[in-house]
Scaffold this active site. Structure first.
Site, PDB file in Angstrom:
ATOM      1  N   HIS A  50     -22.017  30.934 -49.668  1.00  0.00           N
ATOM      2  CA  HIS A  50     -21.525  29.341 -50.365  1.00  0.00           C
ATOM      3  C   HIS A  50     -22.683  28.848 -50.525  1.00  0.00           C
ATOM      4  CE1 HIS A  50     -24.066  29.618 -46.385  1.00  0.00           C
ATOM      5  NE2 HIS A  50     -24.675  28.928 -46.823  1.00  0.00           N
TER       6      HIS A  50
HETATM    7  C1  T46 Z   1     -28.125  29.404 -45.430  1.00  0.00           C
HETATM    8  C2  T46 Z   1     -28.494  30.142 -45.476  1.00  0.00           C
HETATM    9  C3  T46 Z   1     -29.949  30.354 -46.003  1.00  0.00           C
HETATM   10  C4  T46 Z   1     -24.842  25.516 -37.127  1.00  0.00           C
HETATM   11  O1  T46 Z   1     -24.398  24.896 -35.634  1.00  0.00           O
HETATM   12  N1  T46 Z   1     -26.089  25.001 -37.442  1.00  0.00           N
HETATM   13  C5  T46 Z   1     -26.831  24.997 -38.522  1.00  0.00           C
HETATM   14  O2  T46 Z   1     -28.102  23.904 -38.351  1.00  0.00           O
HETATM   15  C6  T46 Z   1     -27.034  26.214 -38.910  1.00  0.00           C
HETATM   16  C7  T46 Z   1     -27.227  26.423 -39.997  1.00  0.00           C
HETATM   17  C8  T46 Z   1     -25.045  26.816 -38.682  1.00  0.00           C
HETATM   18  N2  T46 Z   1     -24.967  26.990 -37.695  1.00  0.00           N
HETATM   19  C9  T46 Z   1     -23.542  27.587 -37.174  1.00  0.00           C
HETATM   20  C10 T46 Z   1     -22.541  27.278 -38.090  1.00  0.00           C
HETATM   21  C11 T46 Z   1     -21.599  29.292 -37.633  1.00  0.00           C
HETATM   22  O3  T46 Z   1     -20.997  28.954 -37.193  1.00  0.00           O
HETATM   23  O4  T46 Z   1     -23.905  29.150 -37.098  1.00  0.00           O
HETATM   24  C12 T46 Z   1     -22.717  29.851 -37.767  1.00  0.00           C
HETATM   25  C13 T46 Z   1     -23.479  31.016 -38.699  1.00  0.00           C
HETATM   26  O5  T46 Z   1     -23.449  30.248 -39.619  1.00  0.00           O
HETATM   27  P1  T46 Z   1     -23.453  30.355 -41.496  1.00  0.00           P
HETATM   28  O6  T46 Z   1     -22.498  31.890 -41.047  1.00  0.00           O
HETATM   29  O7  T46 Z   1     -23.927  29.485 -42.412  1.00  0.00           O
HETATM   30  O8  T46 Z   1     -24.969  31.338 -41.503  1.00  0.00           O
HETATM   31  P2  T46 Z   1     -25.371  32.036 -42.958  1.00  0.00           P
HETATM   32  O9  T46 Z   1     -26.449  32.635 -42.549  1.00  0.00           O
HETATM   33  O10 T46 Z   1     -24.399  32.663 -44.114  1.00  0.00           O
HETATM   34  O11 T46 Z   1     -25.899  30.721 -43.749  1.00  0.00           O
HETATM   35  C14 T46 Z   1     -27.123  29.893 -42.941  1.00  0.00           C
HETATM   36  C15 T46 Z   1     -27.005  28.271 -43.827  1.00  0.00           C
HETATM   37  O12 T46 Z   1     -25.669  28.552 -43.546  1.00  0.00           O
HETATM   38  C16 T46 Z   1     -27.159  27.969 -45.266  1.00  0.00           C
HETATM   39  O13 T46 Z   1     -27.172  26.396 -45.274  1.00  0.00           O
HETATM   40  O14 T46 Z   1     -28.394  28.455 -47.047  1.00  0.00           O
HETATM   41  O15 T46 Z   1     -28.298  30.406 -43.951  1.00  0.00           O
END
Ligand code: T46
Length: 134
Positions: A50
């Site tokens: 993303h």
């Molecule tokens: C990024 C990379 C390096 C939250 O509720 N609060 C938060 O602060 C974050 C970061 C995520 N979430 C929730 C949203 C999703 O339901 O946690 C779940 C997993 O998030 P995501 O699929 O976006 O995780 P990654 O590891 O793919 O991405 C994350 C960050 O979202 C993103 O900003 O740059 O780590």
């Protein structure tokens, strides 16, 4: 224009272990409004895929190793965070993928904004469109 930058983190090591320090405007180029961490990533799993419209981040892997690939729609760059002495500044507008996690890796992320799902672009075609037309 801000580009992704590797930041050297001072690490103080002695027989008790290591202590790394992020301080000052170079390592912390924005007011940190959120810290989150990623751990226990199973083998062969990718994360990310993303971009963010406004969010800026500094990423470190104090333990383990991770590859971070960044793309602004035109330019691609890959970084490996495999030491507590390396931090990566990711400006807004970069599609990011995290992969090749070593077992036991912990990724710590300092973020310029609180969590806002509206800031994410999670569809790659939409991201390319956004890079050209906003
Ligand atoms: C990024 C990379 C390096 C939250 O509720 N609060 C938060 O602060 C974050 C970061 C995520 N979430 C929730 C949203 C999703 O339901 O946690 C779940 C997993 O998030 P995501 O699929 O976006 O995780 P990654 O590891 O793919 O991405 C994350 C960050 O979202 C993103 O900003 O740059 O780590």
């Amino acid at each position: 224009m801000t580009v992704p930058t590797l930041i050297t983190v001072p690490v103080i090591s002695d027989e008790r272990g290591t202590l790394g320090v992020l301080e000052g405007d170079l390592a912390l180029p924005f007011t940190v409004r959120r810290v989150y961490f990623i751990s226990e990533v199973p083998e062969s799993i990718d994360r990310g895929a993303h971009a963010h419209r406004r969010l800026e981040q500094v990423v470190i892997a104090p333990t383990g190793s991770v590859r971070i690939s960044l793309d602004d729609g035109d330019n691609h760059a890959t970084f490996v965070l495999d030491s507590p002495s390396k931090a990566l500044r990711i400006p807004p507008g970069y599609w990011r993928t995290l992969d090749d996690f070593a077992p036991g890796t912990v990724v710590v992320v300092l973020a310029s904004e609180e969590y806002d799902e509206g800031d994410y672009i999670r569809d790659h075609a939409r991201f390319i469109e956004w890079t050209h037309h906003g």
